[in-house]
Design a protein around this motif. Structure first.
Motif, mmCIF file in Angstrom:
data_model
loop_
_atom_site.group_PDB
_atom_site.id
_atom_site.type_symbol
_atom_site.label_atom_id
_atom_site.label_comp_id
_atom_site.label_asym_id
_atom_site.label_seq_id
_atom_site.Cartn_x
_atom_site.Cartn_y
_atom_site.Cartn_z
ATOM 1 N N LEU A 58 0.422 -1.207 -0.088
ATOM 2 C CA LEU A 58 -0.016 -0.053 0.130
ATOM 3 C C LEU A 58 0.633 1.585 0.076
ATOM 4 C CD1 LEU A 58 -3.081 -1.512 2.242
ATOM 5 C CD2 LEU A 58 -2.765 -0.492 -0.140
ATOM 6 N N PRO A 59 1.916 1.763 1.164
ATOM 7 C CA PRO A 59 2.556 2.663 0.704
ATOM 8 C C PRO A 59 3.173 2.923 0.042
ATOM 9 C CG PRO A 59 3.583 1.313 2.660
ATOM 10 C CD PRO A 59 1.855 0.711 1.925
ATOM 11 N N LEU A 60 4.041 1.700 -0.914
ATOM 12 C CA LEU A 60 4.750 1.553 -2.091
ATOM 13 C C LEU A 60 3.959 2.474 -3.752
ATOM 14 C CD1 LEU A 60 5.759 -1.848 -2.128
ATOM 15 C CD2 LEU A 60 7.326 0.677 -1.543
ATOM 16 N N MET A 61 2.095 1.793 -3.271
ATOM 17 C CA MET A 61 2.079 2.552 -4.241
ATOM 18 C C MET A 61 1.056 3.542 -4.006
ATOM 19 S SD MET A 61 -2.219 2.858 -4.802
ATOM 20 C CE MET A 61 -2.467 1.930 -4.024
ATOM 21 N N ALA A 62 0.368 4.471 -2.811
ATOM 22 C CA ALA A 62 -0.484 5.146 -3.014
ATOM 23 C C ALA A 62 0.280 5.931 -2.550
ATOM 24 C CB ALA A 62 -1.055 4.655 -1.634
ATOM 25 N N PHE A 63 1.466 6.443 -1.707
ATOM 26 C CA PHE A 63 2.330 8.009 -1.592
ATOM 27 C C PHE A 63 3.318 8.140 -2.419
ATOM 28 C CE2 PHE A 63 1.513 6.037 3.079
ATOM 29 C CZ PHE A 63 0.062 6.934 2.905
ATOM 30 N N GLY A 64 3.371 9.571 -2.653
ATOM 31 C CA GLY A 64 4.548 10.416 -3.136
ATOM 32 C C GLY A 64 5.903 10.375 -2.778
ATOM 33 N N PRO A 65 6.704 10.931 -3.596
ATOM 34 C CA PRO A 65 8.240 11.375 -3.119
ATOM 35 C C PRO A 65 7.881 11.985 -2.185
ATOM 36 C CG PRO A 65 7.906 11.933 -5.734
ATOM 37 C CD PRO A 65 6.423 11.929 -4.669
ATOM 38 N N ARG A 66 7.348 12.921 -1.495
ATOM 39 C CA ARG A 66 7.004 13.672 -0.030
ATOM 40 C C ARG A 66 7.318 12.626 1.252
ATOM 41 N NH1 ARG A 66 3.627 18.353 0.969
ATOM 42 N NH2 ARG A 66 1.610 17.152 -0.431
ATOM 43 N N TYR A 67 6.160 11.498 0.779
ATOM 44 C CA TYR A 67 6.366 10.246 1.620
ATOM 45 C C TYR A 67 7.460 9.841 2.055
ATOM 46 C CZ TYR A 67 5.853 6.212 4.512
ATOM 47 O OH TYR A 67 5.196 4.861 5.322
ATOM 48 N N TRP A 68 7.734 9.454 1.091
ATOM 49 C CA TRP A 68 9.738 8.872 1.299
ATOM 50 C C TRP A 68 10.505 9.812 1.663
ATOM 51 C CZ3 TRP A 68 8.917 4.259 1.832
ATOM 52 C CH2 TRP A 68 7.358 3.513 0.860
ATOM 53 N N GLU A 69 10.434 10.966 1.783
ATOM 54 C CA GLU A 69 12.357 12.199 1.223
ATOM 55 C C GLU A 69 11.092 12.676 3.560
ATOM 56 O OE1 GLU A 69 10.994 14.891 -0.968
ATOM 57 O OE2 GLU A 69 11.473 13.687 -2.128
ATOM 58 N N ARG A 70 9.980 12.010 4.089
ATOM 59 C CA ARG A 70 10.257 12.347 5.394
ATOM 60 C C ARG A 70 10.005 11.131 6.043
ATOM 61 N NH1 ARG A 70 4.601 14.593 3.739
ATOM 62 N NH2 ARG A 70 3.220 13.189 4.257
ATOM 63 N N THR A 71 10.339 10.240 5.474
ATOM 64 C CA THR A 71 9.610 8.907 6.671
ATOM 65 C C THR A 71 11.190 8.370 6.278
ATOM 66 O OG1 THR A 71 8.375 6.623 6.767
ATOM 67 C CG2 THR A 71 9.371 7.720 4.557
ATOM 68 N N ASP A 72 11.510 7.148 7.416
ATOM 69 C CA ASP A 72 12.617 6.521 7.563
ATOM 70 C C ASP A 72 12.178 4.942 7.462
ATOM 71 O OD1 ASP A 72 12.028 6.017 10.148
ATOM 72 O OD2 ASP A 72 13.670 7.350 10.727
ATOM 73 N N THR A 73 13.296 3.758 7.532
ATOM 74 C CA THR A 73 13.012 2.707 6.943
ATOM 75 C C THR A 73 12.212 2.028 8.569
ATOM 76 O OG1 THR A 73 15.071 1.869 6.078
ATOM 77 C CG2 THR A 73 13.476 0.301 7.011
ATOM 78 N N ALA A 74 12.213 2.258 9.777
ATOM 79 C CA ALA A 74 11.200 1.803 11.059
ATOM 80 C C ALA A 74 10.962 2.569 11.112
ATOM 81 C CB ALA A 74 12.495 2.818 12.247
ATOM 82 N N ALA A 75 9.903 4.249 10.738
ATOM 83 C CA ALA A 75 9.093 4.555 10.736
ATOM 84 C C ALA A 75 8.185 3.790 8.971
ATOM 85 C CB ALA A 75 8.642 5.750 10.477
#
Length: 295
Positions: free
Chosen positions: A156-173
Motif C-alpha cells: 500500500l505505501p508503495l502504491m499510494a504515496f508520493g515522493p514527499r512521504y518517502w523523503e520525510r520517513t525512514d525504514t523504521a517509520a
C-alpha cells in the motif's frame, strides 16, 4: 449512526453512513479498502457550512449486504440511498479512487441530483496495466488470507504515496506503518477490487452535467495522465487541478487534500447562492435544524 436499506443486483444491503454539519448537502464516497473515516479531515473542514453525508459502501465499515459480487451501479445505488435517507435532494458530490468512479456513475445517471462533482484519482476505464495491478492486489489479498501474511499492507505505501512521504520517513517509520495497516483494511477489499477491474465510464461521461473538478495526484502511479485526459475530454463542464501527492493523497496529505476540495466546494456554493439555487427548504435553510454525526 443512521442505516438505510437498498436492493442491489445480488440482494439487499443495509447502508451505514454519518451525517454531520449544516448547510447545502455534500456526499463523500471513499475508495477501495477504506471506509467513511477517510473523510474526517474534510468533514471537519466544511461541516460548519455543509451537511456532510459519508456512507460506507459494501465491504466497508458498518454496511452489510448479501456478500456476493458487486458492480459500480450497486455502489452508486448505496450512495444515493444514503443521500435520500439523510434528506438530501440536490447535493455536491466528492469521490476518491473507486469512490470517484462511483460518484461519476451516480452523476451520469442522476444529473438532476448533483450540484457539483469533484473526482480525485478517478479513471475512465480499467486498461491493461490497471487490470494487471488490480489482479496483483487480489493475489496479495488471497495470500494474506491463506497464510496470515501482510503482503497487501506492504504494497500500500508503495502504491499510494508520493515522493514527499518517502523523503520525510525512514525504514523504521515505514515498517511501523506497514504493521499498523492490516486492521484498517476493509474486510471486503477483495470484492471492491473486483469492481475496480470492471470500470468503464466512457459511455457515461457525456451525461454528466454538473461542474466537475478532475483532481489528479502529480505522483499517482496507478492512474496515469491519459486517464485524466479522457475524463476531461468526456465531461462537458470539467476542469483540471493537481495535488503534490501520490494516489493516496487523502492519507498522505490530509490537510492539503481537504483544502483543495473545500476551496472547490466553497466556490460552487457561492455560485449556487448567487443564482438562488436550492435555498428554500434545503439543508441549512432558515428553519432547518443542524445535524451532528451519529444522530
Amino acid at each position: 449512526m443512521p442505516v438505510t436499506q437498498v436492493s442491489l443486483s445480488g440482494g439487499p444491503a443495509a447502508v451505514a453512513y454519518d451525517r454531520t454539519g449544516t448547510g447545502p448537502g455534500l456526499v463523500l464516497v471513499h475508495g477501495t479498502g477504506t471506509d467513511r473515516a477517510q473523510w474526517q479531515p474534510l468533514t471537519a473542514a466544511v461541516a460548519d457550512r455543509f451537511t456532510v453525508v459519508a456512507p460506507d459502501y459494501s465491504g466497508s465499515g458498518g454496511t452489510t449486504d448479501h456478500g456476493g459480487p458487486l458492480t459500480v451501479a450497486d455502489l452508486a445505488d448505496e450512495v444515493l440511498a444514503a443521500a435520500d435517507h439523510a434528506g438530501l435532494d440536490r447535493f455536491h458530490l466528492v469521490g476518491h479512487s473507486l469512490g470517484a468512479v462511483t460518484a461519476a456513475h451516480l452523476a451520469a445517471h442522476h444529473p438532476d441530483r448533483v450540484r457539483s462533482l469533484a473526482l480525485h484519482a478517478c479513471w475512465a476505464h480499467t486498461d491493461t496495466r490497471m487490470w494487471a495491478e488490480f489482479t496483483h492486489w487480489l493475489d496479495l489479498l488471497r495470500s494474506d488470507a491463506a497464510h496470515g501474511t501482510t503482503h497487501f499492507a506492504r504494497m500500500l505505501p508503495l502504491m499510494a504515496f508520493g515522493p514527499r512521504y518517502w523523503e520525510r520517513t525512514d525504514t523504521a517509520a515505514n515498517e511501523d506503518l506497514v504493521r499498523a495497516l492490516p486492521p484498517t483494511v476493509a474486510p471486503g477489499t477483495d470484492r471492491q477490487t473486483k469492481v475496480d477491474l470492471s470500470v468503464d465510464l466512457r459511455p457515461l461521461l457525456g451525461r454528466i452535467t454538473a461542474p466537475t473538478l478532475v483532481l489528479a495526484s502529480a505522483h499517482d502511479r496507478l492512474i496515469d495522465a491519459a486517464q485524466q485526459q479522457a475524463l476531461l475530454a468526456g465531461i462537458p463542464q470539467a476542469r483540471y487541478q493537481e495535488i503534490d501527492a501520490g494516489h493516496g493523497a487523502p492519507g498522505e496529505d490530509p490537510a492539503g487534500f481537504a483544502a483543495v476540495i473545500a476551496a472547490f466546494l466553497d466556490e460552487r456554493r457561492t455560485a449556487d447562492e448567487a443564482a438562488g439555487a436550492g435555498l428554500p427548504g434545503g439543508p441549512g435553510a432558515p428553519g432547518t435544524p443542524s445535524v451532528t454525526a451519529g444522530r
